[in-house]
Motif scaffolding. Structure first.
Motif, PDB file in Angstrom:
ATOM      1  N   ILE A 158       4.496 -45.183 180.659  1.00 49.40           N
ATOM      2  CA  ILE A 158       5.937 -45.047 180.436  1.00 49.40           C
ATOM      3  C   ILE A 158       6.158 -44.340 179.102  1.00 49.40           C
ATOM      4  CG2 ILE A 158       8.086 -46.303 179.991  1.00 49.40           C
ATOM      5  CD1 ILE A 158       7.114 -48.466 181.889  1.00 49.40           C
ATOM      6  N   LEU A 188      17.761 -43.458 178.452  1.00 48.06           N
ATOM      7  CA  LEU A 188      16.621 -43.073 179.291  1.00 48.06           C
ATOM      8  C   LEU A 188      16.710 -41.597 179.680  1.00 48.06           C
ATOM      9  CD1 LEU A 188      14.283 -44.846 180.287  1.00 48.06           C
ATOM     10  CD2 LEU A 188      15.477 -45.059 182.481  1.00 48.06           C
ATOM     11  N   TYR A 244      13.896 -50.282 176.527  1.00 49.57           N
ATOM     12  CA  TYR A 244      15.125 -49.521 176.735  1.00 49.57           C
ATOM     13  C   TYR A 244      15.942 -49.382 175.456  1.00 49.57           C
ATOM     14  CZ  TYR A 244      19.517 -47.819 178.587  1.00 49.57           C
ATOM     15  OH  TYR A 244      20.647 -47.070 178.797  1.00 49.57           O
ATOM     16  N   TYR A 246      10.687 -52.087 180.693  1.00 51.20           N
ATOM     17  CA  TYR A 246      11.959 -51.478 180.292  1.00 51.20           C
ATOM     18  C   TYR A 246      12.864 -52.484 179.586  1.00 51.20           C
ATOM     19  CZ  TYR A 246      10.926 -47.005 182.430  1.00 51.20           C
ATOM     20  OH  TYR A 246      10.358 -45.777 182.714  1.00 51.20           O
ATOM     21  N   HIS A 289      10.030 -41.151 183.879  1.00 52.34           N
ATOM     22  CA  HIS A 289      10.842 -42.371 183.863  1.00 52.34           C
ATOM     23  C   HIS A 289      11.354 -42.688 185.263  1.00 52.34           C
ATOM     24  CE1 HIS A 289      10.963 -43.540 179.701  1.00 52.34           C
ATOM     25  NE2 HIS A 289      11.402 -42.360 179.290  1.00 52.34           N
ATOM     26  N   THR A 346      11.380 -46.126 187.596  1.00 52.68           N
ATOM     27  CA  THR A 346      12.597 -46.834 188.007  1.00 52.68           C
ATOM     28  C   THR A 346      12.783 -46.780 189.519  1.00 52.68           C
ATOM     29  OG1 THR A 346      13.904 -44.837 187.561  1.00 52.68           O
ATOM     30  CG2 THR A 346      13.722 -46.447 185.787  1.00 52.68           C
TER      31      THR A 346
END
Length: 987
Positions: free
Chosen positions: A334, A441, A422, A418, A385, A389
């Motif tokens: 990530i 993001l 985040y 996350y 990303h 997700t």
């Protein structure tokens, strides 16, 4: 026990630096000193003896004089503004802060769009970083170069009746900072407690008075613990405590919301009170997970269906397969920062999408140029990303349909990653700045919103898996999901496809977490779902931006919000406005099911929207929706999760000519099947930020394909998108003086449809200053008659532009011409020029070769454009561009320099040989007197032994053209062998 949700919205200041005096005014306008563009006002004054009068119709902007360059020590710009009337004039306030590193072509500034919706005086306060937002990459608040108030630009203009007076323009620093503290949501009796932190910022101690504005309360009551705080020295903090409770005996409806405003007023200062909104929202009834888009019962029903129906079994296997692939995601990969705007991932020269060589090298497949660094590398980061997700949703579905914990465990791993990361990603926009439209993001709140829907869906499906702890849920929900909502809620986009996605993203999180405040914001908020359905949908069922692409893009977002609400017992499927969004586009397509690629829209087909119509048919049971859904052959996830078990067998709806008066487009149709012909005539609204400067543009479909295309669009970062696709010359219009139109709106004057023909006329007097454009289009089974004119009080260069696919052969003598017809406004892309004369009647052929996309409709043939000659007409034949990626498209320009002109032409399409043998203008007499073409025009089209006579008039009275007489506005007469076989009139 459920509790009430409480939300606070900070309307106060942030803690900026504190150099210089607390207030500095540079717009008092005393002693007759005003800014450039303004005049002295002594009769309408707010403070002192003088103010500045500004009439935007006379001066488009006013520029401040003596403005401080360093705003870093201040919190807000404020001024008094007097308006003679509440006329909706939009004023854009711009503080310029040019950044040399961003290039000369980019304007770097802070701005705010102010709508004058009041009469009399009003004080306007704009906070740095709140109302005043960054555009592109300004140097900073400490390097302001100018301040202007603008009535034009940004898709708005000066209104004739606007008269403003400006006074007391100041920068000020708030002596206290105000920010929301933790809300205490109490179980049992309905009661919420909101703590608001107040911090001193001045060198001397500050006392503040506290008050509540309870004007919005009906079902709730509110009280404040203290009426005053302080004195507070610099850095000292105290709490204001607001309590809200439901009044005794009141039974509130779910999602009912009321708010009070806490006013924090420093004592002994000129600054206005800082205002904080405190709101309570009634929760929905409790529901178990999963509950967002699917229930346990619906999952069980889908699984059972997969055991009986092959198409459903294929979808189930696909769900498990995608879940298996997502198990391979490695959270160590990530990225440690947010990604960039996908539109950057194109070749600057060719406008073609790049090919990834590796994460830092990106090649144009056409010219082979390799790009590296920002922003291309950062687009790859965004893609990485999204792979994670998106994996959350895939894992959630695999868990829901298999029950295997491994999918939930991997989803938990990604969600927790996350949840930790985040908030560490800084806000950033697509230009590398910090505008409120930026995300963490991704580079846009739009992308943040789209992304979080699938995340919330996946989390809802795995929520009750045994691998999650209470601590996990808190970290995921507070550190990730709610933080994304905070990012989104920073940016209220109003009437916008962005806002529909904002609403959908926040709604998804809200319904997943059963958070009534988030749900209420998305549905009942200022720009929520109800607002969008009321304000963003045109009367004929189209999204206001006027393109098929953005229509379905917005509809995709709306359906997420509507479906989540439906699952919670809030039904929007009974709303006729929402249903019209599915009905309108079905009547709009080409005969082959494709949509005209007008404005910022690429070529697309109604069949490609089958997944949306799967859900629509399941909810509305409209058989026409089943017809569209059938194109998908049950091959979508929507069919499996929400569709009916078996779609009914239905025939295609019969399509007729239609005036989409809300959209501002007339669709003309004649013939069926392989003989179908279609004209799209755009006369209406510009289309917002995605509109093109092309009022009175036509697009022609015949011979099984789009013959005279609209160029469509490219990725927005591509240079060609601006330099060609968004220029008037790229469209089938008249261009005046080699310049593109001003964004504007025209009007439809006549519309008529008969079995053998269809007619539309329109006009626009605002695309070019002092010029009125008029167009009449008649569509028959074998030709389109085009009467396109312009009139002004002085001579202009008028270019009639026509784009047509096929192999082009001019039927006039031509000579090669060096260079282009212009250096800008798109003319630089009109290449391979050959010049001829159009003083006599002339024509050009475009030979087709069965290029249509739909085999059943595909046909070869010839298209011949024939134009009535006129003195001084120059002809240019060459190539423009159309489509995505850009492809050469033959193009013709007929140029005249006149005060008033009419380009009269016929576009004849035939599978064999063109049947039109002559086109001529016919004199018109009105009440026995000759009139100009602006009052009435008549044309005779000869087709062998047949003749079509068309009259179109604005003048009243008896009109005589050839051997025919009528009092109608329009009259179409068909004669064969000297005998009238048909007459149609429009009164």
């Amino acid at each position: 026990m459920r509790y009430w949700a409480l939300c606070g919205l900070l309307l106060g200041s942030l803690a900026w630096g504190q150099p210089g005096p607390a207030t500095v005014c540079f717009g008092g306008f005393e002693e007759g000193k005003v800014w450039s563009g303004g005049t002295v006002s002594t009769d309408v004054v707010k403070v002192g003896k003088g103010a500045m009068r500004w009439v935007p119709a006379k001066a488009a902007s006013v520029s401040a004089q003596g403005v401080p360059t360093d705003w870093s020590g201040y919190d807000r710009l404020s001024f008094w503004l007097h308006s003679a009337k509440a006329n909706g004039q939009i004023i854009t306030i711009v503080a310029t802060s040019e950044n040399p590193a961003n290039g000369k072509e980019e304007w770097d500034y802070y701005f705010y769009h102010l709508t004058v919706d009041w009469a009399g005086w009003r004080q306007v306060t704009l906070r740095k970083g709140q109302e005043l937002q960054a555009s592109r990459r300004p140097l900073g608040w400490d390097q302001i170069q100018s301040l202007t108030f603008n009535s034009g630009g940004w898709d708005h203009k000066a209104l004739a009746d606007t008269e403003l007076v400006l006074d007391e323009v100041c920068l000020s620093r708030d002596p206290v900072a105000v920010e929301m503290g933790q809300a205490e949501r109490m179980e049992g009796p309905v009661r919420v407690v909101q703590r608001v932190k107040v911090t001193g910022r001045d060198d001397k101690p500050v006392r503040v008075k506290l008050g509540l504005d309870r004007a919005g309360l009906k079902q709730f009551e509110a009280e404040i613990e203290k009426g005053e705080l302080g004195p507070l020295g610099s850095g000292q903090t105290a709490e204001a405590v607001v309590t809200m409770r439901l009044k005794a005996g009141v039974k509130a409806e779910p999602l009912a919301r009321e708010a009070v405003t806490l006013e924090v007023t420093p004592v002994g200062y000129e600054q206005a009170a800082q205002r904080v909104e405190v709101a309570a929202t009634v929760p929905l009834a409790a529901r178990p997970h999963p509950r967002l888009f699917l229930t346990a019962a619906e999952i069980a029903a889908a699984k059972e269906r997969a055991g009986r129906l092959p198409w459903a079994d294929a979808q189930l296997k696909g769900i498990i397969s995608r879940g298996e692939a997502a198990l391979k995601l490695n959270c160590a990969e990530i990225p440690d920062r947010g990604g960039q705007w996908g539109h950057y991932y194109v070749c600057k020269t060719c406008g073609v999408s790049l090919k990834k060589l590796d994460n830092t090298h990106h090649e144009c497949p056409k010219c082979k140029q390799v790009y590296s660094g920002w922003p291309w590398d950062d687009v790859i980061i965004a893609n990485i990303h999204h792979s994670f997700t998106d994996g959350i949703e895939r894992l959630g579905l695999a868990y829901a349909f298999s029950g295997e914990e491994k999918y939930a465990e991997k989803a938990r791993e990604i969600l927790l990653a996350y949840g930790e990361k985040y908030r560490t990603f800084p806000y950033h926009d697509s230009r590398g700045g910090e505008a409120r439209s930026g995300g963490r993001l991704y580079a846009q709140t739009l992308d943040e919103s789209v992304d979080i829907i699938g995340v919330a869906f996946g989390y809802d499906l795995v929520h009750d898996a045994k691998c999650f702890t209470a601590e996990d849920h808190k970290k995921i929900e507070d550190g990730y999901l709610r933080e994304v909502c905070r990012t989104i809620q920073r940016h209220d986009a109003g009437i916008s496809n962005w806002q529909t996605w904002h609403n959908a993203g926040v709604a998804a999180v809200g319904f997943c977490l059963d958070d009534p405040e988030l749900i209420g914001w998305a549905i009942n908020g200022k720009s929520g779902l109800r607002f969008q359905l009321k304000n963003s949908v045109l009367p004929d069922g189209f999204w206001y931006e006027g393109t098929a692409g953005y229509h379905f893009y917005a509809l995709d977002a709306l359906r997420y919000t509507v479906e989540a609400a439906y699952q919670a017992g809030i039904d929007f499927y009974g709303d006729p406005v929402y249903k019209s969004l599915y009905e309108g586009p079905m009547q709009y397509t080409f005969p082959d099911g494709n949509f005209p690629a007008i404005n910022d829209s690429s070529k697309m087909s109604i069949s490609g929207q089958s997944r949306l119509y799967e859900v629509a048919y399941a909810r509305f049971k409209d058989p026409n929706f089943a017809w569209v859904a059938g194109f998908g052959k049950r091959g979508s996830l929507e069919a499996f999760l929400w569709g009916v078990e078996e779609l009914p067998a239905v025939t295609a709806p019969r399509l007729a000519s239609k005036d989409f008066n809300g959209l501002g487009a007339a669709v003309l149709r004649v013939g069926e099947g392989a003989d179908a012909a279609y004209v799209h005539f755009d006369y209406g609204p510009h289309g917002g930020g995605h509109g093109h400067p092309d009022k009175m543009v036509v697009t022609l479909y015949a011979l099984g394909q789009e013959l005279a295309p609209d160029p469509g669009c490219l990725a927005y970062a591509a240079a060609l998108h601006t330099s060609w696709y968004r220029q008037s010359v790229a469209h089938n219009v008249i261009v005046v003086d080699g310049k593109s139109q001003t964004p504007t709106e025209g009007k439809r004057e006549l519309f008529a449809s008969w079995p053998e023909a269809a007619l539309a006329t329109g006009s626009c007097g605002t695309a070019y200053e002092g010029v009125t454009l008029k167009r009449t289009v008649l569509l028959t089974p074998t030709y389109m008659l085009d009467l396109h004119g312009a009139v002004s009080d002085k001579p202009h260069v008028y270019d009639y532009v026509w784009h047509n696919v096929g192999t082009m052969t001019p039927n006039v003598a031509v000579t090669p011409t060096e260079g282009t017809l212009g250096k800008d406004a798109g003319y630089q892309h009109f290449t391979g020029l050959q010049q001829g004369s159009g003083e006599k009647d002339w024509s050009v052929d475009f030979v087709q070769a069965g290029a249509g996309e739909t085999p059943a409709l595909r046909g070869s043939g010839t298209v011949r454009l024939t134009m009535v000659g006129a003195a001084g007409t120059e002809l240019y034949f060459g190539s423009g561009l159309a489509g995505r990626p850009p492809q050469p498209c033959p193009m013709v320009v007929a140029r005249r320099q006149w005060t008033e002109t009419l380009f009269a032409s016929v576009v004849n399409f035939s599978k064999t040989a063109p049947d039109v043998t002559a086109v001529e203008l016919v004199p018109v007499m009105v009440d026995g007197k000759a009139v100009s073409s602006q009052q009435a025009v008549a044309v005779k089209v000869t087709r062998g032994a047949a003749e079509d006579w068309l009259l179109v008039a604005t003048a009243a009275g008896e009109k005589r053209f050839g051997e025919f007489t009528t009092t109608a506005r329009a009259c179409l007469v068909t004669r064969e062998g000297g005998k009238v076989v048909g007459m149609r009139q429009v009164e």
